[in-house]
Write an enzyme that holds these catalytic residues in place. Structure first.
Site, PDB file in Angstrom:
ATOM      1  N   LYS A 142      43.751  38.518  41.725  1.00  0.00           N
ATOM      2  CA  LYS A 142      43.097  39.441  40.784  1.00  0.00           C
ATOM      3  C   LYS A 142      42.151  38.677  39.883  1.00  0.00           C
ATOM      4  O   LYS A 142      42.312  37.467  39.673  1.00  0.00           O
ATOM      5  CB  LYS A 142      44.147  40.191  39.950  1.00  0.00           C
ATOM      6  CG  LYS A 142      45.077  39.313  39.087  1.00  0.00           C
ATOM      7  CD  LYS A 142      44.549  38.948  37.726  1.00  0.00           C
ATOM      8  CE  LYS A 142      45.427  37.932  37.006  1.00  0.00           C
ATOM      9  NZ  LYS A 142      44.899  37.378  35.781  1.00  0.00           N
ATOM     10  N   ASP A 200      51.814  40.835  35.050  1.00  0.00           N
ATOM     11  CA  ASP A 200      50.742  41.183  36.000  1.00  0.00           C
ATOM     12  C   ASP A 200      51.268  41.875  37.260  1.00  0.00           C
ATOM     13  O   ASP A 200      50.476  42.355  38.075  1.00  0.00           O
ATOM     14  CB  ASP A 200      49.972  39.928  36.434  1.00  0.00           C
ATOM     15  CG  ASP A 200      48.948  39.491  35.388  1.00  0.00           C
ATOM     16  OD1 ASP A 200      48.594  40.322  34.524  1.00  0.00           O
ATOM     17  OD2 ASP A 200      48.511  38.335  35.458  1.00  0.00           O
TER      18      ASP A 200
HETATM   19  P1  ATP Z   1      48.677  34.762  35.870  1.00  0.00           P
HETATM   20  O1  ATP Z   1      47.182  34.921  35.900  1.00  0.00           O
HETATM   21  O2  ATP Z   1      49.435  36.000  36.270  1.00  0.00           O
HETATM   22  O3  ATP Z   1      49.207  34.165  34.628  1.00  0.00           O
HETATM   23  P2  ATP Z   1      48.471  32.378  37.424  1.00  0.00           P
HETATM   24  O4  ATP Z   1      47.488  32.619  38.524  1.00  0.00           O
HETATM   25  O5  ATP Z   1      47.922  31.681  36.221  1.00  0.00           O
HETATM   26  O6  ATP Z   1      49.084  33.765  37.023  1.00  0.00           O
HETATM   27  P3  ATP Z   1      50.525  31.661  39.295  1.00  0.00           P
HETATM   28  O7  ATP Z   1      49.753  31.096  40.435  1.00  0.00           O
HETATM   29  O8  ATP Z   1      51.072  33.011  39.448  1.00  0.00           O
HETATM   30  O9  ATP Z   1      49.657  31.566  37.956  1.00  0.00           O
HETATM   31  O10 ATP Z   1      51.674  30.597  38.937  1.00  0.00           O
HETATM   32  C1  ATP Z   1      52.242  30.518  37.678  1.00  0.00           C
HETATM   33  C2  ATP Z   1      53.565  29.742  37.755  1.00  0.00           C
HETATM   34  O11 ATP Z   1      54.499  30.485  38.544  1.00  0.00           O
HETATM   35  C3  ATP Z   1      53.452  28.367  38.403  1.00  0.00           C
HETATM   36  O12 ATP Z   1      54.078  27.457  37.532  1.00  0.00           O
HETATM   37  C4  ATP Z   1      54.235  28.456  39.691  1.00  0.00           C
HETATM   38  O13 ATP Z   1      54.983  27.301  39.995  1.00  0.00           O
HETATM   39  C5  ATP Z   1      55.182  29.634  39.463  1.00  0.00           C
HETATM   40  N1  ATP Z   1      55.410  30.432  40.688  1.00  0.00           N
HETATM   41  C6  ATP Z   1      56.580  30.942  41.064  1.00  0.00           C
HETATM   42  N2  ATP Z   1      56.451  31.613  42.217  1.00  0.00           N
HETATM   43  C7  ATP Z   1      55.165  31.554  42.581  1.00  0.00           C
HETATM   44  C8  ATP Z   1      54.448  32.052  43.690  1.00  0.00           C
HETATM   45  N3  ATP Z   1      55.014  32.759  44.661  1.00  0.00           N
HETATM   46  N4  ATP Z   1      53.130  31.792  43.733  1.00  0.00           N
HETATM   47  C9  ATP Z   1      52.530  31.094  42.726  1.00  0.00           C
HETATM   48  N5  ATP Z   1      53.183  30.576  41.681  1.00  0.00           N
HETATM   49  C10 ATP Z   1      54.499  30.797  41.585  1.00  0.00           C
END
Ligand code: ATP
Length: 281
Positions: A10, A134
């Site tokens: 997203k 999210d």
């Molecule tokens: P958001 O924008 O919703 O905050 P993000 O893109 O910044 O998300 P994610 O990639 O969702 O971040 O990862 C955030 C944290 O979640 C990381 O520390 C990761 O280790 C943990 N995590 C747990 N499960 C998952 C998964 N299936 N995919 C990605 N990260 C995961």
């Protein structure tokens, strides 16, 4: 039987925090959309819940958001069956692109099918909120106005057509750290959400772009100057707007025309290793 679910990334076309609830959580007002950079989630029946992934960076245990989603749904439905979940990871981790939330949402949709639960998207979104703010949006994965703590998701229909250049700096950002740090003194300029919505309603790209902003951008960019540098490059090479997604660090540029987007994408590749040219879904 195997269920396959696409889990798209997203981006936040706008992101505003209206106030903090007494428990410290933000009251959000965000316009979000999904792009065609996606993880692929495969689910098959098993005695217990387990998760595997082709990524070296992710936990394959209860810390994985996909595992947490499965466990919460299992409890909610009073189901004793398990499932094996495999995640083919393409979305950069901790990037502001909601990869973990999208995997969790894909698990909710997939297990709803595998376990024949017949839950509505609204019900799955309510369950998803217990995993991450999210997840409700990701259950729908279509352009939406998202409010509340993330649980109020109003689909907005078709977007004006545009291309998205995603550029991820080499840093990983902890969302909770940024969300704790933001206050009225360091917040960035607020978006004009009404203008973004009006642009979308009238399929008017320029109008949509004129209202865009992300209040978290100033907070994350103060810690990671590469965010501002990448944004400046995106606009220098021709993006009509450049903005950070979520709590960062990924920035994106938008172009109404594909030829212009391809030029921006090719120019950015010289400065940033992780660049993607994608369309909205
Ligand atoms: P958001 O924008 O919703 O905050 P993000 O893109 O910044 O998300 P994610 O990639 O969702 O971040 O990862 C955030 C944290 O979640 C990381 O520390 C990761 O280790 C943990 N995590 C747990 N499960 C998952 C998964 N299936 N995919 C990605 N990260 C995961």
């Amino acid at each position: 039987m195997e269920i396959n679910q696409k889990a798209p990334a997203k981006i936040n076309l706008s992101l505003d925090s209206l106030f903090r609830h007494s428990d410290g959580e933000h009251e959000w007002e965000m316009v979000m959309t999904s792009v065609d950079l996606a993880d692929y989630v495969r689910i098959r029946p098993a005695a217990h819940i387990s998760v595997s992934t082709d990524s070296g960076f992710l936990p394959e245990d209860p810390r994985n958001l996909a595992y947490q989603a499965a466990r919460i749904l299992q409890k909610e439905a009073g189901i004793t069956d398990g499932a094996h979940i495999h995640i083919e990871k393409h979305i950069p981790v901790a990037a502001g692109l909601g990869g973990g939330s999208s995997d969790a949402a894909a698990v909710l949709r997939g297990l709803n099918e595998l376990w024949n639960l017949g839950y509505s998207k609204k019900h799955l979104a309510e369950i998803g909120l217990r995993v991450d703010s999210d997840v409700p949006f990701c259950v729908y994965s279509e352009t939406a106005l998202v409010r509340g703590r993330g649980e109020v998701v109003e689909p907005l229909g078709e977007l004006p057509s545009f291309w998205v250049i995603l550029a991820k700096p080499k840093v990983s950002v902890s969302t909770p750290t940024i969300l704790r740090a933001v206050d009225d003194t360091n917040k960035g300029a607020a978006p004009d959400t009404e203008r973004v919505l009006s642009g979308i309603a009238h399929t008017d790209f320029e109008e949509m772009v004129a209202g865009m902003a992300n209040v978290l951008e100033a907070v994350t960019a103060a810690r990671y100057p590469e965010i501002t540098a990448l944004k400046q490059r995106l606009t220098k090479y021709g993006a009509q707007v450049a903005q950070m997604s979520g709590s960062g660090p990924t920035v994106f540029g938008l172009c109404a025309k594909k030829s212009r987007a391809v030029h921006v994408y090719n120019s950015m590749k010289g400065f940033c290793k992780e660049v993607y040219l994608v369309h909205t879904l």
